[in-house]
Enzyme design. Structure first.
Site, short mmCIF file in Angstrom:
data_model
loop_
_atom_site.label_atom_id
_atom_site.label_comp_id
_atom_site.label_asym_id
_atom_site.label_seq_id
_atom_site.Cartn_x
_atom_site.Cartn_y
_atom_site.Cartn_z
N HIS A 147 -23.13 -12.54 -9.34
CA HIS A 147 -24.30 -13.25 -9.89
C HIS A 147 -23.94 -13.86 -11.25
O HIS A 147 -24.24 -15.03 -11.52
CB HIS A 147 -25.47 -12.25 -10.01
CG HIS A 147 -26.72 -12.83 -10.60
ND1 HIS A 147 -27.88 -12.97 -9.88
CD2 HIS A 147 -27.00 -13.29 -11.85
CE1 HIS A 147 -28.81 -13.51 -10.67
NE2 HIS A 147 -28.29 -13.69 -11.87
N GLU A 148 -23.29 -13.06 -12.10
CA GLU A 148 -22.96 -13.54 -13.45
C GLU A 148 -21.85 -14.59 -13.41
O GLU A 148 -21.91 -15.57 -14.14
CB GLU A 148 -22.56 -12.37 -14.35
CG GLU A 148 -23.64 -11.32 -14.57
CD GLU A 148 -24.99 -11.89 -15.00
OE1 GLU A 148 -25.00 -12.89 -15.74
OE2 GLU A 148 -26.02 -11.36 -14.57
#
Ligand code: ZN
Length: 192
Positions: free
Chosen positions: A149-150
């Protein structure tokens, strides 16, 4: 210092981050601010884009989540996830190790919006840590989801880009409202 987190609709969230090669004093300050901001918001991860910096830098800490396990392998051996946190990660290159599975996800730039997103269950990661050292690890579970996600944020990719069309349609009204509110706030700030 706790910084304001930019919300969906802010153009900074769509910027690709520049690679960071050296840990300078301003970068060290940004790491501190990202960590403080992530903890203040009770988040699992935060990317530089979310506080308005187009850099390949993210911080992650999964210790606050007790009901979703994470796994970690360092140099081919199982390692303690807690001892690896908080994870400060520059320039990550993330390689999937297995097939995508759906799991719940949220994002500090999308308050109150949650959805199932399909991502590989485990990944191999190469990057740099806060000391400027090269790091390499394998991870699974929540940590693998957070890293992916990051890492997406660092390339201007948001979790809505990975949602199924069906879920995105269901969330359309909420997403449109959030986007409009962010744009309205930007307009107000731009006025002299
Ligand atoms: Zn996010």
């Amino acid at each position: 210092m706790v910084l304001p987190i930019l919300k969906y609709g802010h153009p900074a969230l769509r910027q690709k981050g520049a690679r960071v090669e050296k840990i300078t004093p301003p970068i060290r300050q940004l790491i501190e601010d990202l960590l403080a901001t992530m903890y203040a918001a009770a988040g699992v991860g935060l990317a530089a884009q979310q506080v308005g910096h187009a850099l390949q830098l993210t911080v992650i800490d999964v210790r606050g989540v007790k009901d979703r396990p994470s796994s970690l392998e360092l140099a081919g051996k199982p390692a303690d996830v807690g001892g690896f946190m908080p994870l400060v990660l520059f320039n990550p290159i993330v390689t999937p190790l297995d097939n995508p599975i759906a799991g719940p996800e949220g994002c500090l730039s999308f308050p109150e919006i949650f959805a199932d997103i399909a991502r590989p269950e485990s990944v191999h990661v190469v990057g740099m840590n806060e000391k400027g050292e090269r790091i390499e690890f394998r991870c699974g579970g929540l940590l693998a989801r957070a890293v992916q996600h990051e890492a997406d944020h660092l390339h201007g990719i948001l979790f809505i880009d990975r949602m199924s069309n069906e879920i995105k349609k269901e969330l359309k009204h909420q997403l449109d409202q959030l986007q409009q509110a962010s744009k309205e706030e930007l307009r107000k700030k731009a006025k002299p």
